[in-house]
Write a protein that holds these residues in place. Structure first.
Motif, mmCIF file in Angstrom:
data_model
loop_
_atom_site.group_PDB
_atom_site.id
_atom_site.type_symbol
_atom_site.label_atom_id
_atom_site.label_comp_id
_atom_site.label_asym_id
_atom_site.label_seq_id
_atom_site.Cartn_x
_atom_site.Cartn_y
_atom_site.Cartn_z
ATOM 1 N N UNK A 214 25.167 -43.335 -20.778
ATOM 2 C CA UNK A 214 24.173 -44.392 -20.578
ATOM 3 C C UNK A 214 23.126 -44.420 -21.688
ATOM 4 N N UNK A 215 23.070 -43.353 -22.497
ATOM 5 C CA UNK A 215 22.113 -43.293 -23.604
ATOM 6 C C UNK A 215 22.656 -43.881 -24.901
ATOM 7 N N UNK A 216 23.892 -44.329 -24.901
ATOM 8 C CA UNK A 216 24.473 -44.965 -26.088
ATOM 9 C C UNK A 216 24.063 -46.436 -26.061
ATOM 10 N N UNK A 217 23.031 -46.764 -26.845
ATOM 11 C CA UNK A 217 22.410 -48.085 -26.775
ATOM 12 C C UNK A 217 22.184 -48.661 -28.167
ATOM 13 N N UNK A 218 22.020 -49.972 -28.225
ATOM 14 C CA UNK A 218 21.556 -50.603 -29.454
ATOM 15 C C UNK A 218 20.060 -50.319 -29.593
ATOM 16 N N UNK A 219 19.497 -50.464 -30.786
ATOM 17 C CA UNK A 219 18.052 -50.247 -30.934
ATOM 18 C C UNK A 219 17.218 -51.125 -30.002
ATOM 19 N N UNK A 220 17.611 -52.380 -29.863
ATOM 20 C CA UNK A 220 16.853 -53.297 -29.013
ATOM 21 C C UNK A 220 16.947 -52.899 -27.539
ATOM 22 N N UNK A 221 18.139 -52.510 -27.114
ATOM 23 C CA UNK A 221 18.316 -52.086 -25.722
ATOM 24 C C UNK A 221 17.561 -50.788 -25.450
ATOM 25 N N UNK A 222 17.498 -49.918 -26.454
ATOM 26 C CA UNK A 222 16.763 -48.662 -26.302
ATOM 27 C C UNK A 222 15.276 -48.935 -26.089
ATOM 28 N N UNK A 223 14.720 -49.865 -26.866
ATOM 29 C CA UNK A 223 13.306 -50.204 -26.709
ATOM 30 C C UNK A 223 13.054 -50.844 -25.347
ATOM 31 N N UNK A 224 13.952 -51.707 -24.927
ATOM 32 C CA UNK A 224 13.804 -52.354 -23.617
ATOM 33 C C UNK A 224 13.804 -51.315 -22.501
ATOM 34 N N UNK A 225 14.703 -50.352 -22.590
ATOM 35 C CA UNK A 225 14.761 -49.302 -21.571
ATOM 36 C C UNK A 225 13.494 -48.448 -21.596
ATOM 37 N N UNK A 226 13.021 -48.117 -22.791
ATOM 38 C CA UNK A 226 11.823 -47.287 -22.917
ATOM 39 C C UNK A 226 10.624 -47.954 -22.246
ATOM 40 N N UNK A 227 10.435 -49.239 -22.525
ATOM 41 C CA UNK A 227 9.276 -49.943 -21.985
ATOM 42 C C UNK A 227 9.428 -50.231 -20.491
ATOM 43 N N UNK A 228 10.656 -50.402 -20.027
ATOM 44 C CA UNK A 228 10.879 -50.566 -18.588
ATOM 45 C C UNK A 228 10.487 -49.291 -17.848
ATOM 46 N N UNK A 229 10.770 -48.147 -18.469
ATOM 47 C CA UNK A 229 10.359 -46.879 -17.878
ATOM 48 C C UNK A 229 8.849 -46.756 -17.798
ATOM 49 N N UNK A 230 8.157 -47.239 -18.826
ATOM 50 C CA UNK A 230 6.695 -47.212 -18.786
ATOM 51 C C UNK A 230 6.158 -48.121 -17.689
ATOM 52 N N UNK A 231 6.806 -49.253 -17.484
ATOM 53 C CA UNK A 231 6.394 -50.155 -16.399
ATOM 54 C C UNK A 231 6.511 -49.453 -15.044
ATOM 55 N N UNK A 232 7.598 -48.714 -14.845
ATOM 56 C CA UNK A 232 7.765 -47.984 -13.580
ATOM 57 C C UNK A 232 6.684 -46.924 -13.425
ATOM 58 N N UNK A 233 6.390 -46.240 -14.512
ATOM 59 C CA UNK A 233 5.365 -45.188 -14.487
ATOM 60 C C UNK A 233 4.000 -45.766 -14.119
ATOM 61 N N UNK A 234 3.647 -46.877 -14.733
ATOM 62 C CA UNK A 234 2.353 -47.520 -14.463
ATOM 63 C C UNK A 234 2.274 -47.974 -13.007
ATOM 64 N N UNK A 235 3.391 -48.471 -12.490
ATOM 65 C CA UNK A 235 3.423 -48.980 -11.114
ATOM 66 C C UNK A 235 3.542 -47.866 -10.075
ATOM 67 N N UNK A 236 3.719 -46.628 -10.530
ATOM 68 C CA UNK A 236 3.859 -45.514 -9.592
ATOM 69 C C UNK A 236 5.236 -45.408 -8.983
ATOM 70 N N UNK A 237 6.244 -45.939 -9.680
ATOM 71 C CA UNK A 237 7.614 -45.938 -9.163
ATOM 72 C C UNK A 237 8.540 -45.072 -10.015
ATOM 73 N N UNK A 238 8.026 -43.973 -10.515
ATOM 74 C CA UNK A 238 8.829 -43.100 -11.367
ATOM 75 C C UNK A 238 10.031 -42.547 -10.609
ATOM 76 N N UNK A 239 11.116 -42.350 -11.346
ATOM 77 C CA UNK A 239 12.356 -41.840 -10.758
ATOM 78 C C UNK A 239 12.214 -40.356 -10.417
ATOM 79 N N UNK B 180 7.912 -37.925 -21.779
ATOM 80 C CA UNK B 180 8.944 -37.959 -20.742
ATOM 81 C C UNK B 180 8.413 -38.573 -19.449
ATOM 82 N N UNK B 181 7.165 -38.284 -19.119
ATOM 83 C CA UNK B 181 6.579 -38.846 -17.905
ATOM 84 C C UNK B 181 6.217 -40.315 -18.088
ATOM 85 N N UNK B 182 5.516 -40.633 -19.182
ATOM 86 C CA UNK B 182 4.991 -41.999 -19.310
ATOM 87 C C UNK B 182 6.090 -43.027 -19.565
ATOM 88 N N UNK B 183 7.286 -42.568 -19.946
ATOM 89 C CA UNK B 183 8.421 -43.486 -20.071
ATOM 90 C C UNK B 183 9.452 -43.255 -18.965
#
Length: 252
Positions: free
Chosen positions: A56-81, A113-116
């Motif tokens: 699942x970590x084999x990504x294009x650069x754009x997809x990698x950035x999208x995933x990184x920022x989506x993780x930050x959105x979850x962290x901010x919202x308090x919905x961390x995995x 690791x936490x904030x993303x």
């Protein structure tokens, strides 16, 4: 006699040129072979394998950035995995294939690791007070890009950075710090000088400028990173972490 001498001289010159060309070709081939061998040696000892342990970590650069920022959105919202270290350990014994590299400040309040919202094996993190480039950090990020095939680098600064404040004090007041701390202030001085002293949010503006400058420097690094950027195999971006909200704002 002169004509014979000139002919002989020409033949000798041609033979010398041919020998030099042959030697150059031989040396180039040897160096190329050495490069392949060295790369193979690094690959063999780096934990990289043909089948990635985390597909699942084999990504294009754009997809990698999208995933990184989506993780930050979850962290901010308090919905961390929820973390599952047992599952990670089993997968990562085989090797590693992180999808993003982070050049982060060493501040204890910042944890990439936490904030993303990522787990072990997902991010390749290099940290130093002030999140600035040195030869060692360039080499570290090159390793991630060329050996681990990590498609994304983020330079991550944060508000109220103590290293940035130290650099401002050094530039404005010629403050001298003990030990090797002065080297940090000196390294960050270009970002300080790029911002007007009258700026209302000077420290925050310098934090952003420092991120921007280091992103620009990373993109120019030869012979590896600049080539990967030009080939669109690597994306280099910059963000600033908000201590109050946990949100990472893109600035470069």
């Amino acid at each position: 006699m002169c004509k014979l001498f000139n002919k002989q001289e020409n033949r000798d010159l041609q033979q010398n040129q041919q020998r030099r060309s042959f030697l150059k070709l031989s040396m180039a081939s040897a160096l190329a072979g050495l490069g392949v061998a060295a790369a193979n040696q690094v690959m063999a000892t780096s934990g990289v394998i043909k089948e990635p342990p985390q597909p699942e970590n084999v990504l294009t650069p754009e997809a990698a950035l999208e995933r990184l920022m989506a993780g930050n959105d979850r962290y901010v919202a308090g919905h961390s995995t929820p973390l599952n270290f047992e599952h990670e350990r089993a997968a990562l014994v085989k090797g590693q294939n992180p999808y993003a590299s982070i050049l982060s400040c060493a501040d204890s309040r910042i944890s990439p690791e936490f904030c993303f919202d990522e787990q072990r094996g997902d991010l390749f993190v290099a940290r130093v007070a002030g999140n600035y480039l040195t030869t060692d950090f360039v080499a570290t990020l090159e390793y991630a890009a060329v050996v681990l095939h990590t498609p994304l680098i983020m330079v991550l600064g944060h508000e109220s950075c103590g290293a940035i404040q130290a650099a401002i004090d050094a530039v404005d007041n010629s403050t001298q710090f003990p030990g090797h701390i002065q080297s940090i202030a000196s390294a960050l001085a270009p970002a300080v000088r790029a911002i007007d002293k009258q700026s209302k949010n000077r420290i925050d503006d310098v934090v952003k400028m420092n991120v921007i400058q280091n992103v620009q420097e990373l993109k120019k690094q030869t012979p590896i990173l600049n080539r990967l950027v030009a080939e669109k195999k690597l994306l280099v971006v910059g963000g600033v972490y908000n201590l109050k909200t946990g949100k990472v704002d893109m600035v470069a």
